[in-house]
Design a protein around this motif. Structure first.
Motif, PDB file in Angstrom:
ATOM      1  N   GLU A  26       0.864  -1.226   0.031  1.00  0.00           N
ATOM      2  CA  GLU A  26       0.209   0.067   0.095  1.00  0.00           C
ATOM      3  C   GLU A  26       0.732   1.070  -0.173  1.00  0.00           C
ATOM      4  O   GLU A  26       1.483   1.273   0.949  1.00  0.00           O
ATOM      5  CB  GLU A  26      -0.914   0.033   1.177  1.00  0.00           C
ATOM      6  N   VAL A  27       0.650   1.932  -1.056  1.00  0.00           N
ATOM      7  CA  VAL A  27       1.346   3.294  -0.771  1.00  0.00           C
ATOM      8  C   VAL A  27       0.701   4.504  -0.641  1.00  0.00           C
ATOM      9  O   VAL A  27      -0.554   4.601  -1.175  1.00  0.00           O
ATOM     10  CB  VAL A  27       1.979   3.388  -2.507  1.00  0.00           C
ATOM     11  N   MET A  28       0.887   5.492   0.513  1.00  0.00           N
ATOM     12  CA  MET A  28       0.357   6.503   0.639  1.00  0.00           C
ATOM     13  C   MET A  28       1.279   7.832   0.100  1.00  0.00           C
ATOM     14  O   MET A  28       2.357   7.852   0.560  1.00  0.00           O
ATOM     15  CB  MET A  28       0.274   6.761   2.332  1.00  0.00           C
ATOM     16  N   ALA A  29       0.641   8.384  -0.895  1.00  0.00           N
ATOM     17  CA  ALA A  29       1.691   9.287  -1.706  1.00  0.00           C
ATOM     18  C   ALA A  29       1.308  10.822  -1.376  1.00  0.00           C
ATOM     19  O   ALA A  29      -0.032  11.147  -1.449  1.00  0.00           O
ATOM     20  CB  ALA A  29       1.196   8.947  -3.180  1.00  0.00           C
ATOM     21  N   LEU A  30       2.251  11.412  -0.916  1.00  0.00           N
ATOM     22  CA  LEU A  30       2.187  12.873  -0.634  1.00  0.00           C
ATOM     23  C   LEU A  30       2.355  13.562  -2.042  1.00  0.00           C
ATOM     24  O   LEU A  30       3.067  13.549  -2.909  1.00  0.00           O
ATOM     25  CB  LEU A  30       3.491  13.364   0.241  1.00  0.00           C
ATOM     26  N   VAL A  31       1.294  14.401  -2.457  1.00  0.00           N
ATOM     27  CA  VAL A  31       1.160  15.031  -3.573  1.00  0.00           C
ATOM     28  C   VAL A  31       0.442  16.392  -3.288  1.00  0.00           C
ATOM     29  O   VAL A  31      -0.157  16.617  -2.242  1.00  0.00           O
ATOM     30  CB  VAL A  31      -0.198  14.435  -4.508  1.00  0.00           C
ATOM     31  N   ILE A  48      -2.150  11.726  -0.257  1.00  0.00           N
ATOM     32  CA  ILE A  48      -2.071  12.410   1.014  1.00  0.00           C
ATOM     33  C   ILE A  48      -1.787  13.959   0.422  1.00  0.00           C
ATOM     34  O   ILE A  48      -0.762  14.261  -0.134  1.00  0.00           O
ATOM     35  CB  ILE A  48      -1.047  11.970   2.004  1.00  0.00           C
ATOM     36  N   VAL A  49      -2.871  14.849   0.363  1.00  0.00           N
ATOM     37  CA  VAL A  49      -2.593  16.389  -0.187  1.00  0.00           C
ATOM     38  C   VAL A  49      -1.828  17.091   0.575  1.00  0.00           C
ATOM     39  O   VAL A  49      -2.202  17.458   1.878  1.00  0.00           O
ATOM     40  CB  VAL A  49      -4.083  16.733  -0.561  1.00  0.00           C
ATOM     41  N   GLY A  50      -0.758  17.650   0.210  1.00  0.00           N
ATOM     42  CA  GLY A  50       0.066  18.575   1.020  1.00  0.00           C
ATOM     43  C   GLY A  50       1.284  18.670   0.593  1.00  0.00           C
ATOM     44  O   GLY A  50       1.920  18.255  -0.597  1.00  0.00           O
ATOM     45  N   LEU A  55       4.512  18.754   6.264  1.00  0.00           N
ATOM     46  CA  LEU A  55       4.671  17.727   6.719  1.00  0.00           C
ATOM     47  C   LEU A  55       4.245  17.533   8.323  1.00  0.00           C
ATOM     48  O   LEU A  55       3.757  16.270   8.720  1.00  0.00           O
ATOM     49  CB  LEU A  55       5.880  16.947   6.523  1.00  0.00           C
ATOM     50  N   HIS A  56       4.191  18.416   8.900  1.00  0.00           N
ATOM     51  CA  HIS A  56       3.689  18.589  10.258  1.00  0.00           C
ATOM     52  C   HIS A  56       2.318  18.063  10.483  1.00  0.00           C
ATOM     53  O   HIS A  56       1.773  17.555  11.438  1.00  0.00           O
ATOM     54  CB  HIS A  56       4.096  20.044  11.021  1.00  0.00           C
ATOM     55  N   ARG A  57       1.580  18.301   9.524  1.00  0.00           N
ATOM     56  CA  ARG A  57       0.248  18.078   9.397  1.00  0.00           C
ATOM     57  C   ARG A  57      -0.273  16.473   9.226  1.00  0.00           C
ATOM     58  O   ARG A  57      -1.253  16.020   9.533  1.00  0.00           O
ATOM     59  CB  ARG A  57      -0.566  18.943   8.172  1.00  0.00           C
ATOM     60  N   HIS A  58       0.887  15.974   8.530  1.00  0.00           N
ATOM     61  CA  HIS A  58       0.402  14.405   8.527  1.00  0.00           C
ATOM     62  C   HIS A  58       1.496  13.694   9.239  1.00  0.00           C
ATOM     63  O   HIS A  58       1.697  12.509   8.748  1.00  0.00           O
ATOM     64  CB  HIS A  58       1.039  14.302   6.941  1.00  0.00           C
TER      65      HIS A  58
END
Length: 274
Positions: A26-31, A48-50, A55-58
């Motif tokens: 499973e890939v959680m991708a920051l975009v 993961i929108v950001g 990154l502190h939000r996630h």
């Protein structure tokens, strides 16, 4: 297994994502945007929108991952953003953290950051650095300039006397190296190269053979960007000595072995023929 991945829509990161997804990870991708979120969702990732600066939000999302792979680099914001993002990811990484660095960019800040990453490892956190060489395959990197020039002029080019050595890796092999490090929780520095440096002149000869050129020549045709000239003039000879420790062996053990495949990839994606 699940992995928090930055740079999933980039040149190297997209290949890493493809490799992980093929292994049912499973890939959680920051975009950064909703458009990119839709694109990665269509490919089977969890968006993961950001931004790297947010990154502190996630933090909780990162902590839920089995591993973090950081391949993103924001050219517009530069080194300060990369340093802060790397530190934030390190602080939240639960079990494994892999940082994509460069064998060609040996700036003091990058060298120091590599040291931070390795030093942050402990009994419960495996940290590692992949120093990528000249990555080739597909549309990105340096190789498309070399192919385009060879096609346009019927000649394959190198810079100067062609003695500078090039350390390279096919993009798919780079992706499988990242996957192997995550899977085996590798630690320390890994050289992201095939382990068989070749001279710029030998590279030109390999390209001439793949493209079917009449010969090779020294020069910088219009198709060469500044980056391409820099790669061909910089002497970077790196050996791969630790990949086997995580069960990694490149599909293409050297550029001559992979160049025809890369050329065919380029033709399919750019020229539109198979």
């Amino acid at each position: 297994m699940n992995v928090f991945l930055t740079g999933a829509t980039g040149y190297v990161g997209a290949a890493v994502a493809k490799e992980l997804l093929a292994a049912r990870v499973e890939v959680m991708a920051l975009v950064r945007t909703e458009d990119k979120a839709r694109a990665v969702r269509e490919r089977g990732m969890v968006p993961i929108v950001g931004t790297l600066e947010e990154l502190h939000r996630h933090g909780e999302t990162v902590r839920r991952a089995d591993a973090v792979v950081h391949t993103a680099f924001d050219d517009a914001r530069g080194e300060d953003t990369d340093v802060r993002a790397t530190r934030a990811l390190l602080a939240a990484a639960p079990r494994a953290f892999v940082y994509a660095s460069s064998a060609y960019n040996r700036s003091p800040w990058r060298f120091a950051l590599e040291g931070e990453v390795v030093a942050a490892g402990h009994e419960r956190l495996a940290t590692s650095v992949v120093r990528l060489g000249m990555v080739y395959g597909g549309l990105g990197g340096t190789m498309p300039d070399l192919f385009a020039a060879a096609e346009a002029h019927g000649t394959s080019f190198y810079m100067g006397e062609g003695r500078a050595r090039v350390s390279a890796i096919h993009r798919d092999d780079a992706a499988s190296l990242f996957h192997a490090i995550v899977r085996h929780q590798g630690r320390g520095i890994f050289e992201g190269v095939d382990g068989q440096p070749l001279t710029a002149r030998a590279l030109a000869e390999a390209i001439a053979g793949a493209v079917g050129c009449r010969g090779i020549a020294s020069g910088a045709p219009a198709e060469f960007r500044e980056h391409t000239c820099d790669v061909l003039e910089r002497d970077v000879a790196v050996l791969q000595t630790r990949g086997a420790s995580v069960g990694w062996h490149p599909r293409f053990p050297n550029v001559p072995a992979g160049i025809r495949h890369a050329y065919e990839e380029w033709k399919r994606e750019v020229i539109g023929v198979g």
